[in-house]
Design a protein around this motif. Structure first.
Motif, PDB file in Angstrom:
ATOM      1  N   GLN A   1      -1.511 -12.197 -10.377  1.00  0.00           N
ATOM      2  CA  GLN A   1      -1.859 -10.886  -9.829  1.00  0.00           C
ATOM      3  C   GLN A   1      -1.423 -10.808  -8.372  1.00  0.00           C
ATOM      4  O   GLN A   1      -0.931  -9.772  -7.918  1.00  0.00           O
ATOM      5  N   LYS A   2      -1.570 -11.897  -7.656  1.00  0.00           N
ATOM      6  CA  LYS A   2      -1.161 -11.928  -6.248  1.00  0.00           C
ATOM      7  C   LYS A   2       0.332 -11.635  -6.117  1.00  0.00           C
ATOM      8  O   LYS A   2       0.747 -10.819  -5.294  1.00  0.00           O
ATOM      9  N   GLN A   3       1.147 -12.300  -6.934  1.00  0.00           N
ATOM     10  CA  GLN A   3       2.591 -12.090  -6.888  1.00  0.00           C
ATOM     11  C   GLN A   3       2.925 -10.635  -7.239  1.00  0.00           C
ATOM     12  O   GLN A   3       3.784 -10.016  -6.614  1.00  0.00           O
ATOM     13  N   TYR A   4       2.230 -10.086  -8.225  1.00  0.00           N
ATOM     14  CA  TYR A   4       2.433  -8.693  -8.621  1.00  0.00           C
ATOM     15  C   TYR A   4       2.110  -7.745  -7.462  1.00  0.00           C
ATOM     16  O   TYR A   4       2.883  -6.850  -7.139  1.00  0.00           O
ATOM     17  N   LEU A   5       0.956  -7.948  -6.823  1.00  0.00           N
ATOM     18  CA  LEU A   5       0.555  -7.078  -5.715  1.00  0.00           C
ATOM     19  C   LEU A   5       1.505  -7.199  -4.525  1.00  0.00           C
ATOM     20  O   LEU A   5       1.805  -6.201  -3.865  1.00  0.00           O
ATOM     21  N   GLU A   6       1.972  -8.407  -4.251  1.00  0.00           N
ATOM     22  CA  GLU A   6       2.940  -8.586  -3.164  1.00  0.00           C
ATOM     23  C   GLU A   6       4.229  -7.814  -3.457  1.00  0.00           C
ATOM     24  O   GLU A   6       4.811  -7.206  -2.566  1.00  0.00           O
ATOM     25  N   ALA A   7       4.663  -7.826  -4.715  1.00  0.00           N
ATOM     26  CA  ALA A   7       5.863  -7.079  -5.095  1.00  0.00           C
ATOM     27  C   ALA A   7       5.630  -5.578  -4.958  1.00  0.00           C
ATOM     28  O   ALA A   7       6.515  -4.853  -4.491  1.00  0.00           O
TER      29      ALA A   7
ATOM     30  N   ALA B   1      -4.187  -1.026   2.608  1.00  0.00           N
ATOM     31  CA  ALA B   1      -4.777  -1.046   1.265  1.00  0.00           C
ATOM     32  C   ALA B   1      -4.289  -2.262   0.484  1.00  0.00           C
ATOM     33  O   ALA B   1      -5.079  -2.959  -0.155  1.00  0.00           O
ATOM     34  N   PHE B   2      -2.988  -2.532   0.536  1.00  0.00           N
ATOM     35  CA  PHE B   2      -2.454  -3.706  -0.164  1.00  0.00           C
ATOM     36  C   PHE B   2      -2.971  -5.001   0.457  1.00  0.00           C
ATOM     37  O   PHE B   2      -3.264  -5.961  -0.259  1.00  0.00           O
ATOM     38  N   ALA B   3      -3.102  -5.037   1.772  1.00  0.00           N
ATOM     39  CA  ALA B   3      -3.644  -6.230   2.433  1.00  0.00           C
ATOM     40  C   ALA B   3      -5.059  -6.499   1.941  1.00  0.00           C
ATOM     41  O   ALA B   3      -5.441  -7.647   1.687  1.00  0.00           O
TER      42      ALA B   3
END
Length: 145
Positions: A55-61, A83-85
């Motif tokens: 999920q972390k990798q997805y959100l970073e993308a 918001a993403f942070a």
């Protein structure tokens, strides 16, 4: 391999809902730890194929995609970045805890097959779906012809 990477029978009975596949949940948890695996999922009659990621990798993308494509005010860009942070911080906190029952599955370089061809055919996309909606899966990603 660490014992915390594997769901025991007791964990399966306690934490895995009856309509979820314990093996798929295990693969999702391994992806969270960086063990990426190609999979093809059957979801609502379509095949979704790609590489499991965290999920972390997805959100970073997603954060990167929004930043690269945002053409607006600095206030909007700042708000989205904030918001993403916040989402990434929340993800980092839960990643340190065992999660025998994740709700979502994330794929990178995903393709959706609705017949003989993949959509989109040019390149894969980032994909997120609910684990409860996966009807079946197999290891290995499909490639478009």
């Amino acid at each position: 391999m660490s014992d915390e990477l594997i769901l025991t029978e007791e964990d399966q009975e306690t934490f895995v809902p009856r309509d979820h596949d314990w093996l798929l949940l295990q693969l999702v948890n391994w992806a969270k730890l960086g063990i990426e695996t190609g999979v093809t999922l059957c979801v609502g009659g379509q095949l979704v194929s790609g590489t499991l990621c965290s999920q972390k990798q997805y959100l970073e993308a997603m954060r990167s995609a929004f930043s690269a494509n945002l053409k607006g005010s600095q206030a909007v860009a700042g708000a989205l970045d904030e918001a993403f942070a916040s989402m990434l911080k929340s993800t980092a906190e839960t990643d340190s805890l065992p999660q025998p029952n994740p709700k979502y599955i994330h794929l990178k370089d995903a393709r959706v097959f609705g017949g003989a061809t993949a959509m989109p055919t040019a390149h894969g996309v980032w994909w997120r779906g609910r684990i409860a909606e996966v009807d079946g899966f197999h290891l290995g990603a499909l490639k478009s012809a």
